[in-house]
Design an enzyme around this catalytic site. Structure first.
Site, PDB file in Angstrom:
ATOM      1  N   SER A  24      43.062  38.639  28.339  1.00  0.00           N
ATOM      2  CA  SER A  24      42.130  39.638  28.405  1.00  0.00           C
ATOM      3  C   SER A  24      43.089  40.939  29.099  1.00  0.00           C
ATOM      4  O   SER A  24      44.012  40.670  29.416  1.00  0.00           O
ATOM      5  CB  SER A  24      40.923  39.408  29.571  1.00  0.00           C
ATOM      6  OG  SER A  24      41.557  39.158  30.724  1.00  0.00           O
TER       7      SER A  24
ATOM      8  N   ILE B  74      45.241  43.713  30.540  1.00  0.00           N
ATOM      9  CA  ILE B  74      46.651  44.341  30.079  1.00  0.00           C
ATOM     10  C   ILE B  74      47.439  43.317  29.215  1.00  0.00           C
ATOM     11  O   ILE B  74      48.041  43.710  28.182  1.00  0.00           O
ATOM     12  CB  ILE B  74      47.403  44.773  31.420  1.00  0.00           C
ATOM     13  CG1 ILE B  74      46.629  45.842  32.183  1.00  0.00           C
ATOM     14  CG2 ILE B  74      48.825  45.033  31.031  1.00  0.00           C
ATOM     15  CD1 ILE B  74      47.147  45.926  33.615  1.00  0.00           C
TER      16      ILE B  74
ATOM     17  N   SER C  64      52.703  46.288  40.717  1.00  0.00           N
ATOM     18  CA  SER C  64      51.584  47.112  41.061  1.00  0.00           C
ATOM     19  C   SER C  64      52.044  48.013  42.137  1.00  0.00           C
ATOM     20  O   SER C  64      52.849  47.829  42.846  1.00  0.00           O
ATOM     21  CB  SER C  64      50.402  46.416  41.579  1.00  0.00           C
ATOM     22  OG  SER C  64      49.488  47.003  42.240  1.00  0.00           O
TER      23      SER C  64
ATOM     24  N   TYR D  94      47.656  40.155  47.734  1.00  0.00           N
ATOM     25  CA  TYR D  94      47.821  40.677  46.254  1.00  0.00           C
ATOM     26  C   TYR D  94      49.133  41.710  46.598  1.00  0.00           C
ATOM     27  O   TYR D  94      50.068  41.493  45.790  1.00  0.00           O
ATOM     28  CB  TYR D  94      46.522  41.379  45.819  1.00  0.00           C
ATOM     29  CG  TYR D  94      47.040  41.860  44.319  1.00  0.00           C
ATOM     30  CD1 TYR D  94      46.979  40.973  43.190  1.00  0.00           C
ATOM     31  CD2 TYR D  94      46.999  43.205  44.134  1.00  0.00           C
ATOM     32  CE1 TYR D  94      47.170  41.328  42.031  1.00  0.00           C
ATOM     33  CE2 TYR D  94      47.348  43.502  42.971  1.00  0.00           C
ATOM     34  CZ  TYR D  94      47.327  42.666  41.774  1.00  0.00           C
ATOM     35  OH  TYR D  94      47.798  43.514  40.350  1.00  0.00           O
TER      36      TYR D  94
ATOM     37  N   LYS E 197      52.735  41.411  44.675  1.00  0.00           N
ATOM     38  CA  LYS E 197      53.586  42.326  43.899  1.00  0.00           C
ATOM     39  C   LYS E 197      54.840  42.770  44.266  1.00  0.00           C
ATOM     40  O   LYS E 197      55.648  43.151  43.519  1.00  0.00           O
ATOM     41  CB  LYS E 197      52.544  43.456  43.477  1.00  0.00           C
ATOM     42  CG  LYS E 197      51.120  43.004  42.916  1.00  0.00           C
ATOM     43  CD  LYS E 197      51.507  42.835  41.341  1.00  0.00           C
ATOM     44  CE  LYS E 197      51.421  41.443  40.958  1.00  0.00           C
ATOM     45  NZ  LYS E 197      51.554  41.202  39.560  1.00  0.00           N
TER      46      LYS E 197
END
Length: 296
Positions: free
Chosen positions: A13, A15, A157, A177, A181
């Site tokens: 799903s 990207i 990110s 998160y 990244k």
């Protein structure tokens, strides 16, 4: 590259799926990695409807399980005589203070259970978002080197800019998160240093603020914020454009150790450019993926 073989994690799903579709349209043989077989088969069938001549293969692996990552790498190495591009795209996300829509966050839950749940989420993000691509890449590096010129793309990110230091003493429990990244970018840059002169390049891709299923489990204020900002989030196709560019564009064939957003190089945080930090993370990661009698 002409008809490259490309491995993409998290391709069911968002990207990842858009990246798989874009590369299939360009004639690549795409090896799709999915955590769930049924979702993987559905995504594969959808891409084949859009791209009738697509060359796709599906592999199932839970990237939160390092044994599954080892098995995936060994299977890829055994079934393919070349691998031109590896795209580390898969990730999971939880956010401090958010409600996650699970039984772990029922009303009346005591503080210790909430802390335990936070530790478990941090450990899972560190394993899935950082250790899995680290292990998969290093285990496939001999195949990539034999296939050179080859490219490794790790999806980061802009949220990494929130991180000012690595909490070495609390890894992986304190992983957020944005921290995961940051680790992705540090890994991408250090890999570039370690593969210099081998014909394997390593770059990072920042897809931007994209409408994906990442964080789909969130409720409460953060969940509402994600829903309210959907009109300004870009499409998965636009988010995937940089990964597709880095995988195929001839002008970046020899570029390594950079981060790109909207298909252009961007400057990441000073922390990500500290080689001592990158080396220490590499050493910690190497130790974390080792198992008795089995090199990472």
């Amino acid at each position: 590259m002409t008809n490259p073989t490309v491995l993409i994690t998290g391709s069911t799903s968002g990207i990842g799926k858009a990246t798989a579709t874009g590369l299939a349209e360009r004639g690549a043989t795409v090896l799709m990695v999915a955590r769930d077989t049924a979702r993987g088969q559905a995504a594969k069938a959808d891409i084949e409807r859009r791209v009738p001549d697509a060359r796709l293969s599906l592999y199932t692996a839970d990237l939160g399980d390092l044994d599954a990552v080892r098995a995936l790498a060994d299977r890829i190495d055994g079934e393919h005589d070349r691998l031109d591009v590896l795209i580390n795209n898969a990730a999971v996300a939880w956010f401090p203070g958010a409600q996650h829509g699970s039984s772990e966050n029922v009303p009346g839950q005591d503080q210790q259970r909430r802390q335990d749940a936070g530790v478990q989420r941090g450990e899972l993000m560190f394993r899935t978002n950082h250790l899995a691509p680290f292990l998969l890449t290093t285990r496939l590096l001999p195949l990539l080197t034999r296939s050179a010129p080859a490219r490794v793309i790790t999806v980061g990110s802009s949220s990494h800019r929130q991180v000012r230091a690595i909490p070495w003493n609390d890894l992986p429990a304190a992983t957020t998160y944005p921290l995961s990244k940051t680790c992705n970018i540090l890994f991408g840059y250090e890999l570039a240093r370690r593969t210099e002169g081998t014909g394997v390049t390593s770059n990072c891709a920042d897809p931007g603020f994209v409408r994906t299923n990442l964080g789909r489990h969130l409720t409460g204020g953060i969940g509402m914020l994600i829903k309210l900002t959907r009109p300004v989030q870009t499409s998965p196709d636009k988010g995937a454009a940089t990964s597709v560019y880095l995988a195929t564009a001839p002008e970046v064939a020899e570029t390594s150790g950079r981060c790109f957003a909207k298909c252009r190089p961007v400057r990441t945080s000073p922390l990500t450019h500290d080689p001592d930090v990158a080396r220490r993370l590499w050493e910690i990661s190497t130790e974390a993926v080792l198992t008795p009698g089995q090199p990472g």
